[in-house]
Design a protein around this motif. Structure first.
Motif, PDB file in Angstrom:
ATOM      1  N   ASP A  53     -19.113  13.108 -19.933  1.00  0.00           N
ATOM      2  CA  ASP A  53     -18.184  12.027 -20.256  1.00  0.00           C
ATOM      3  C   ASP A  53     -18.928  11.045 -21.154  1.00  0.00           C
ATOM      4  O   ASP A  53     -20.146  10.911 -21.038  1.00  0.00           O
ATOM      5  CB  ASP A  53     -17.722  11.329 -18.966  1.00  0.00           C
ATOM      6  N   PRO A  54     -18.229  10.332 -22.046  1.00  0.00           N
ATOM      7  CA  PRO A  54     -18.924   9.344 -22.877  1.00  0.00           C
ATOM      8  C   PRO A  54     -19.323   8.080 -22.134  1.00  0.00           C
ATOM      9  O   PRO A  54     -20.065   7.263 -22.671  1.00  0.00           O
ATOM     10  CB  PRO A  54     -17.903   9.026 -23.977  1.00  0.00           C
ATOM     11  N   VAL A  55     -18.854   7.907 -20.912  1.00  0.00           N
ATOM     12  CA  VAL A  55     -19.182   6.724 -20.109  1.00  0.00           C
ATOM     13  C   VAL A  55     -19.745   7.195 -18.773  1.00  0.00           C
ATOM     14  O   VAL A  55     -19.019   7.709 -17.926  1.00  0.00           O
ATOM     15  CB  VAL A  55     -17.947   5.830 -19.893  1.00  0.00           C
ATOM     16  N   THR A  56     -21.064   7.034 -18.597  1.00  0.00           N
ATOM     17  CA  THR A  56     -21.719   7.521 -17.378  1.00  0.00           C
ATOM     18  C   THR A  56     -22.642   6.457 -16.776  1.00  0.00           C
ATOM     19  O   THR A  56     -23.853   6.674 -16.637  1.00  0.00           O
ATOM     20  CB  THR A  56     -22.522   8.801 -17.668  1.00  0.00           C
ATOM     21  N   PRO A  57     -22.099   5.322 -16.392  1.00  0.00           N
ATOM     22  CA  PRO A  57     -22.953   4.269 -15.812  1.00  0.00           C
ATOM     23  C   PRO A  57     -23.466   4.613 -14.423  1.00  0.00           C
ATOM     24  O   PRO A  57     -24.344   3.914 -13.904  1.00  0.00           O
ATOM     25  CB  PRO A  57     -22.025   3.057 -15.764  1.00  0.00           C
ATOM     26  N   HIS A  58     -22.947   5.675 -13.824  1.00  0.00           N
ATOM     27  CA  HIS A  58     -23.324   6.025 -12.464  1.00  0.00           C
ATOM     28  C   HIS A  58     -24.653   6.767 -12.381  1.00  0.00           C
ATOM     29  O   HIS A  58     -25.225   6.887 -11.296  1.00  0.00           O
ATOM     30  CB  HIS A  58     -22.227   6.891 -11.830  1.00  0.00           C
ATOM     31  N   VAL A  59     -25.182   7.283 -13.502  1.00  0.00           N
ATOM     32  CA  VAL A  59     -26.424   8.039 -13.438  1.00  0.00           C
ATOM     33  C   VAL A  59     -27.617   7.103 -13.575  1.00  0.00           C
ATOM     34  O   VAL A  59     -27.522   6.014 -14.138  1.00  0.00           O
ATOM     35  CB  VAL A  59     -26.468   9.157 -14.497  1.00  0.00           C
ATOM     36  N   ASN A  60     -28.757   7.569 -13.054  1.00  0.00           N
ATOM     37  CA  ASN A  60     -29.956   6.732 -12.997  1.00  0.00           C
ATOM     38  C   ASN A  60     -31.144   7.543 -13.494  1.00  0.00           C
ATOM     39  O   ASN A  60     -31.380   8.670 -13.049  1.00  0.00           O
ATOM     40  CB  ASN A  60     -30.192   6.261 -11.559  1.00  0.00           C
ATOM     41  N   ALA A  61     -31.910   6.969 -14.414  1.00  0.00           N
ATOM     42  CA  ALA A  61     -33.040   7.675 -15.006  1.00  0.00           C
ATOM     43  C   ALA A  61     -34.055   8.120 -13.961  1.00  0.00           C
ATOM     44  O   ALA A  61     -34.717   9.155 -14.135  1.00  0.00           O
ATOM     45  CB  ALA A  61     -33.726   6.775 -16.042  1.00  0.00           C
ATOM     46  N   LEU A  62     -34.184   7.376 -12.876  1.00  0.00           N
ATOM     47  CA  LEU A  62     -35.165   7.738 -11.860  1.00  0.00           C
ATOM     48  C   LEU A  62     -34.921   9.139 -11.317  1.00  0.00           C
ATOM     49  O   LEU A  62     -35.867   9.866 -10.996  1.00  0.00           O
ATOM     50  CB  LEU A  62     -35.134   6.715 -10.716  1.00  0.00           C
ATOM     51  N   ASP A  63     -33.660   9.527 -11.244  1.00  0.00           N
ATOM     52  CA  ASP A  63     -33.320  10.828 -10.668  1.00  0.00           C
ATOM     53  C   ASP A  63     -33.631  11.994 -11.606  1.00  0.00           C
ATOM     54  O   ASP A  63     -33.599  13.150 -11.177  1.00  0.00           O
ATOM     55  CB  ASP A  63     -31.834  10.859 -10.294  1.00  0.00           C
ATOM     56  N   GLY A  64     -33.922  11.687 -12.882  1.00  0.00           N
ATOM     57  CA  GLY A  64     -34.282  12.742 -13.821  1.00  0.00           C
ATOM     58  C   GLY A  64     -35.710  12.638 -14.312  1.00  0.00           C
ATOM     59  O   GLY A  64     -36.112  13.384 -15.213  1.00  0.00           O
ATOM     60  N   PHE A  65     -36.489  11.727 -13.733  1.00  0.00           N
ATOM     61  CA  PHE A  65     -37.852  11.485 -14.215  1.00  0.00           C
ATOM     62  C   PHE A  65     -38.805  12.495 -13.607  1.00  0.00           C
ATOM     63  O   PHE A  65     -38.915  12.613 -12.394  1.00  0.00           O
ATOM     64  CB  PHE A  65     -38.285  10.067 -13.854  1.00  0.00           C
TER      65      PHE A  65
ATOM     66  N   LYS B 178     -17.090  17.562 -29.191  1.00  0.00           N
ATOM     67  CA  LYS B 178     -16.234  17.666 -28.008  1.00  0.00           C
ATOM     68  C   LYS B 178     -14.767  17.360 -28.312  1.00  0.00           C
ATOM     69  O   LYS B 178     -13.909  17.533 -27.443  1.00  0.00           O
ATOM     70  CB  LYS B 178     -16.733  16.709 -26.919  1.00  0.00           C
ATOM     71  N   ASP B 179     -14.498  16.885 -29.528  1.00  0.00           N
ATOM     72  CA  ASP B 179     -13.129  16.580 -29.951  1.00  0.00           C
ATOM     73  C   ASP B 179     -12.452  15.598 -28.996  1.00  0.00           C
ATOM     74  O   ASP B 179     -11.339  15.808 -28.520  1.00  0.00           O
ATOM     75  CB  ASP B 179     -12.300  17.863 -30.073  1.00  0.00           C
ATOM     76  N   ARG B 180     -13.147  14.498 -28.715  1.00  0.00           N
ATOM     77  CA  ARG B 180     -12.581  13.470 -27.850  1.00  0.00           C
ATOM     78  C   ARG B 180     -13.145  12.124 -28.289  1.00  0.00           C
ATOM     79  O   ARG B 180     -14.084  12.040 -29.076  1.00  0.00           O
ATOM     80  CB  ARG B 180     -12.930  13.737 -26.384  1.00  0.00           C
ATOM     81  N   GLN B 181     -12.517  11.041 -27.806  1.00  0.00           N
ATOM     82  CA  GLN B 181     -13.015   9.710 -28.120  1.00  0.00           C
ATOM     83  C   GLN B 181     -14.409   9.536 -27.499  1.00  0.00           C
ATOM     84  O   GLN B 181     -14.618   9.988 -26.373  1.00  0.00           O
ATOM     85  CB  GLN B 181     -12.063   8.657 -27.566  1.00  0.00           C
ATOM     86  N   PRO B 182     -15.307   8.894 -28.287  1.00  0.00           N
ATOM     87  CA  PRO B 182     -15.126   8.264 -29.600  1.00  0.00           C
ATOM     88  C   PRO B 182     -15.485   9.213 -30.744  1.00  0.00           C
ATOM     89  O   PRO B 182     -16.464   9.948 -30.664  1.00  0.00           O
ATOM     90  CB  PRO B 182     -16.120   7.112 -29.558  1.00  0.00           C
TER      91      PRO B 182
ATOM     92  N   VAL C  11     -16.062   3.891 -30.627  1.00  0.00           N
ATOM     93  CA  VAL C  11     -17.232   3.548 -29.818  1.00  0.00           C
ATOM     94  C   VAL C  11     -17.067   2.146 -29.237  1.00  0.00           C
ATOM     95  O   VAL C  11     -17.272   1.919 -28.041  1.00  0.00           O
ATOM     96  CB  VAL C  11     -18.526   3.643 -30.657  1.00  0.00           C
ATOM     97  N   ALA C  12     -16.688   1.191 -30.094  1.00  0.00           N
ATOM     98  CA  ALA C  12     -16.522  -0.196 -29.643  1.00  0.00           C
ATOM     99  C   ALA C  12     -15.435  -0.298 -28.586  1.00  0.00           C
ATOM    100  O   ALA C  12     -15.593  -0.997 -27.572  1.00  0.00           O
ATOM    101  CB  ALA C  12     -16.208  -1.094 -30.831  1.00  0.00           C
ATOM    102  N   ALA C  13     -14.327   0.398 -28.802  1.00  0.00           N
ATOM    103  CA  ALA C  13     -13.222   0.350 -27.845  1.00  0.00           C
ATOM    104  C   ALA C  13     -13.625   0.955 -26.507  1.00  0.00           C
ATOM    105  O   ALA C  13     -13.225   0.461 -25.437  1.00  0.00           O
ATOM    106  CB  ALA C  13     -12.013   1.086 -28.415  1.00  0.00           C
ATOM    107  N   THR C  14     -14.421   2.021 -26.548  1.00  0.00           N
ATOM    108  CA  THR C  14     -14.878   2.663 -25.314  1.00  0.00           C
ATOM    109  C   THR C  14     -15.736   1.709 -24.495  1.00  0.00           C
ATOM    110  O   THR C  14     -15.588   1.602 -23.273  1.00  0.00           O
ATOM    111  CB  THR C  14     -15.664   3.944 -25.641  1.00  0.00           C
ATOM    112  N   LEU C  15     -16.636   0.987 -25.163  1.00  0.00           N
ATOM    113  CA  LEU C  15     -17.466   0.021 -24.446  1.00  0.00           C
ATOM    114  C   LEU C  15     -16.620  -1.127 -23.910  1.00  0.00           C
ATOM    115  O   LEU C  15     -16.770  -1.540 -22.748  1.00  0.00           O
ATOM    116  CB  LEU C  15     -18.566  -0.519 -25.363  1.00  0.00           C
TER     117      LEU C  15
END
Length: 400
Positions: A84-96, A164-168, A174-178
């Protein structure tokens, strides 16, 4: 306990540079700093005479993918959650990954702390973490969560629109998505507070909880933006939502908007600049940017965007910025105190002051000069690298 004596000690603090200085280390922290004759060294201390060599804080890279990108290998790269273009739920610590070879290259080059983060495929990428570059377990390497990754410009357009042929698929997209995500976060905060006041049950959402920290000012918004128009759009949206706690990452054309940075007191994390214009938005890339922004009064940090540039070459980037106008007397600050303050970890790293972590580097010349080498590196008082002890002949250690 360890005493590093007879050094040219660059504290990067109000103490300045101490010729013939001592740094006393105890229990992983700096316990004293000063001229050799003023620091009392206990009899049981391990004394290291650095013979006048330069002693600096461990370098801090405020924008890196070390520990996340695995040298760009797709099998192990965990820095873009592209569902998804919006993924605030993920955390870098879990992939470090503490065993990422980029981290070893980092501390061997004097870089002891990095802000490890997701890539820039998504408009909102997730929570960023400041991490030490040496250790076995990510949780013990964590300094703090230091921001929410966001990205403007060509990368999210290309990945989501073209692939992916989806917004943005456009900059307005991009601005609207944020904007939409921030509006939803504001609404979420309002509903949550109302439920608390009225004692009603409330269904939490991990992504909205993280974005709530952004709109409430507790978690900085760190926005990937190269072009001046993208930077201006970030400022416009920040003004709309009252977001003051933010930084501009890359800031390739930041020199065009220096006064805007100053007016908003927004720092710039500049780089990676050792690169050709590999995409259109980089066509005005120049090592003059850090110096111009600094002269205007902007707080500047220099970054590698590792592994885009090798993490161990952060010092080389500083040297090239000095060649193009960055004052020598602020060069070290751009990869120590400034990034530490930008990331909100200045109580731990970025200076050689009592009470801070004993992360320090012994150099055989000024850090930013091309022929200077990191001779010894310490993280929390432990000597993790000694060039005489650890360097190998590449002809004998060839990795097939």
């Amino acid at each position: 306990m360890r005493a590093i004596v007879n050094g040219t000690v660059h504290t990067v603090s109000e103490r300045g540079t101490i010729d013939g200085g001592t740094v006393l280390v105890e229990d992983g922290e700096i316990s004293a700093v000063g001229p050799d004759e003023e620091v009392e060294i206990p009899d049981d201390a391990d004394v290291l005479d650095v013979e006048g060599h330069h002693v600096t804080p461990g370098l801090v890279d405020a924008h890196s993918h070390a520990g996340m990108a695995e040298w760009g290998e797709p099998e192990d790269g965990d820095f873009n959650e592209v569902s998804d273009p919006v993924t605030p739920h993920v955390n870098a610590l879990d992939g470090f990954h503490p065993r990422d070879e980029e981290l070893q290259h980092a501390f061997q080059g004097g870089v002891t702390t990095v802000s490890a983060r997701m890539g820039s495929a998504n408009v909102i990428g997730g929570v960023i973490c400041s991490m030490k570059t040496y250790g076995d377990v990510a949780d013990r390497m964590l300094v703090r969560e230091d921001g929410m990754k966001a990205a403007f410009g060509e990368n999210p357009k290309r990945f989501h629109g073209d692939q992916k042929d989806r917004q943005p698929s456009t900059r307005p997209g991009v601005a609207a998505t944020l904007r939409q995500a921030l509006m939803e976060a504001e609404d979420y905060v309002e509903r949550r507070e109302k439920a608390r006041e009225e004692g009603d049950p409330f269904e939490r959402d991990l992504g909205m909880e993280n974005l709530a920290r952004v709109v409430e000012g507790d978690l900085p918004l760190r926005v990937h933006a190269h072009r001046a128009d993208d930077i201006a759009t970030v400022f416009r949206i920040a003004d709309e939502f009252g977001i003051e706690n933010l930084s501009i990452e890359h800031a390739t054309e930041g020199h065009v908007l220096a006064e805007e940075f100053v007016e908003r007191d927004v720092p710039a994390v500049v780089g990676p600049t050792i690169s050709s214009a590999s995409k259109y938005e980089l066509r005005n890339i120049t090592f003059e940017t850090p110096g111009i922004l600094h002269d205007a009064g902007v707080k500047v940090a220099i970054q590698t965007d590792a592994p885009v540039l090798p993490q161990e070459h952060l010092d080389v980037c500083v040297g090239l910025a000095v060649r193009e106008g960055l004052p020598e007397d602020v060069a070290l600050r751009t990869v120590t105190r400034n990034p530490a303050e930008i990331l909100g970890i200045e109580d731990r790293v970025g200076t050689l002051e009592p009470g801070t972590d004993a992360d320090l580097v012994v150099w055989d010349g000024p850090m930013f000069e091309l022929d200077s080498d990191a001779r010894q590196v310490f993280v929390e008082g432990e000597r993790i690298y000694d060039s005489e002890r650890d360097d190998v002949d590449p002809r004998e250690e060839y990795a097939w």
